[in-house]
Enzyme design. Structure first.
Site, short mmCIF file in Angstrom:
data_model
loop_
_atom_site.label_atom_id
_atom_site.label_comp_id
_atom_site.label_asym_id
_atom_site.label_seq_id
_atom_site.Cartn_x
_atom_site.Cartn_y
_atom_site.Cartn_z
N PHE A 157 42.62 77.20 20.03
CA PHE A 157 41.45 76.66 20.47
C PHE A 157 41.51 75.53 21.51
O PHE A 157 41.89 74.75 20.88
CB PHE A 157 40.33 76.53 19.55
CG PHE A 157 38.96 76.53 20.20
CD1 PHE A 157 38.31 77.73 20.03
CD2 PHE A 157 38.39 75.42 20.75
CE1 PHE A 157 36.98 77.85 20.75
CE2 PHE A 157 37.09 75.69 21.19
CZ PHE A 157 36.47 76.72 21.34
N ASP A 205 39.79 86.24 26.27
CA ASP A 205 40.64 86.18 24.98
C ASP A 205 40.49 87.55 24.49
O ASP A 205 41.53 88.27 24.86
CB ASP A 205 39.56 85.36 24.05
CG ASP A 205 40.37 85.07 22.65
OD1 ASP A 205 41.42 85.48 22.30
OD2 ASP A 205 39.64 84.36 21.69
N ARG A 226 33.70 70.12 28.29
CA ARG A 226 33.78 70.89 29.41
C ARG A 226 34.49 70.16 30.62
O ARG A 226 35.09 70.84 31.56
CB ARG A 226 32.40 71.47 29.98
CG ARG A 226 32.16 72.83 29.40
CD ARG A 226 30.81 73.13 30.11
NE ARG A 226 29.86 73.96 29.25
CZ ARG A 226 30.21 75.36 28.78
NH1 ARG A 226 31.38 75.85 29.15
NH2 ARG A 226 29.50 75.86 28.09
N GLU A 260 36.82 84.22 36.16
CA GLU A 260 36.76 83.83 34.82
C GLU A 260 37.25 82.56 34.45
O GLU A 260 38.59 82.30 34.97
CB GLU A 260 37.21 85.03 33.85
CG GLU A 260 35.93 86.05 33.43
CD GLU A 260 35.26 85.33 32.25
OE1 GLU A 260 34.99 84.00 32.49
OE2 GLU A 260 34.63 86.13 31.58
N ASP A 261 36.85 81.67 33.48
CA ASP A 261 37.76 80.70 33.08
C ASP A 261 38.51 81.10 32.11
O ASP A 261 39.83 80.83 32.23
CB ASP A 261 36.85 79.34 32.68
CG ASP A 261 35.75 79.90 31.64
OD1 ASP A 261 35.85 81.08 31.28
OD2 ASP A 261 35.00 79.09 31.02
P1 IMP Z 1 36.31 87.10 24.80
O1 IMP Z 1 35.10 88.20 24.95
O2 IMP Z 1 36.91 87.06 23.35
O3 IMP Z 1 37.23 87.29 25.73
O4 IMP Z 1 35.64 85.61 24.93
C1 IMP Z 1 35.83 84.94 25.95
C2 IMP Z 1 34.79 83.79 25.68
O5 IMP Z 1 35.32 82.99 24.50
C3 IMP Z 1 35.08 82.73 27.20
O6 IMP Z 1 34.34 82.78 27.88
C4 IMP Z 1 34.85 81.43 26.15
O7 IMP Z 1 33.51 81.17 26.08
C5 IMP Z 1 35.23 81.69 24.78
N1 IMP Z 1 36.62 81.23 24.26
C6 IMP Z 1 37.76 81.85 23.99
N2 IMP Z 1 38.63 81.16 23.69
C7 IMP Z 1 38.46 79.79 23.85
C8 IMP Z 1 39.10 78.61 23.89
O8 IMP Z 1 40.03 78.33 23.42
N3 IMP Z 1 38.23 77.42 24.18
C9 IMP Z 1 36.96 77.77 24.67
N4 IMP Z 1 36.36 78.79 24.60
C10 IMP Z 1 36.99 79.99 24.57
#
Ligand code: IMP
Length: 197
Positions: free
Chosen positions: A166, A117, A179, A113-114
């Site tokens: 963010f 959150d 990106r 994963e990148d």
């Molecule tokens: P989660 O389901 O809340 O873990 O969401 C993860 C997704 O939210 C990632 O794959 C990103 O697409 C997006 N995301 C969460 N935080 C950031 C951030 O700080 N910058 C850009 N994308 C984010």
């Protein structure tokens, strides 16, 4: 000589970087950490020919650097998801829009994963993959935001913990921009108009 225009923590001016705040991680710091993760993965998965799975599109930057630093045979595959509800024209539940080409049963899966959150997206995807009977299933994320975690994730490999801000760059986008920045920076609050829907 620097390899790119963005090798230092000083952000150059210009159209691309105008909305950025502080640089949190430089290109050099990110590459160093990816090298360490690749060494650990190469050692842990020696002889197992793991299947590395990523979610398009953000992970392609991390995945390609990680793969080039890994020293054992691996297979790579991608899935794609949508969070868009076409009827309501807002963010909706996660849907799989491109499945894996590879079979999962009996394979050693490493989900790459990148950023994680809340963990809800990944939790949904892990449930789908677990149901297909892999021999093992672990997670490697380059960036981790632990403060709003809502789902428990088996996080075996982690690049960096990030604060609850963010951020963009190194695969992370804001409305499909930023990106391809090779470093990670905060987005200025005045640029950030997060969808509340
Ligand atoms: P989660 O389901 O809340 O873990 O969401 C993860 C997704 O939210 C990632 O794959 C990103 O697409 C997006 N995301 C969460 N935080 C950031 C951030 O700080 N910058 C850009 N994308 C984010």
């Amino acid at each position: 000589m620097e390899t790119t225009a963005f090798s230092t923590s000083t952000i150059p001016g210009g159209e691309l970087t105008r909305g950025l705040g502080r640089v949190l991680l430089t290109e050099a710091e990110i590459h160093q950490r990816i090298g360490e993760l690749a060494a650990q993965i190469s050692s842990d998965y020696a002889g197992l020919n793991p299947l590395l799975v990523g979610v398009l599109k953000g992970v392609i930057f991390f995945m390609s650097d990680l793969l080039r630093a890994v020293t054992i045979p691996v297979t790579v595959d991608f899935i794609a998801i949508s969070r868009y509800d076409a009827q309501r024209k807002t963010k909706g539940p996660v849907r799989l829009i491109k499945d894996l080409d590879e079979t999962v049963e009996g394979r050693h899966l490493l989900f790459v994963e990148d950023i994680i959150d809340t963990g809800l997206t990944l939790n949904y995807l892990l449930r789908i993959l677990r149901a297909r009977g892999p021999a093992s299933l672990q997670v490697c994320t380059l960036f981790n935001k632990p403060e709003h975690r809502l789902a428990s994730i088996p996080l075996k490999y982690k690049g960096f913990d990030l604060p609850d801000r963010f951020v963009v760059g190194f695969g992370l986008d804001y409305r499909e921009s930023y990106r391809h920045l090779p470093f990670v920076a905060e987005l200025r609050p005045e640029v950030l108009q997060l969808d509340t829907a």
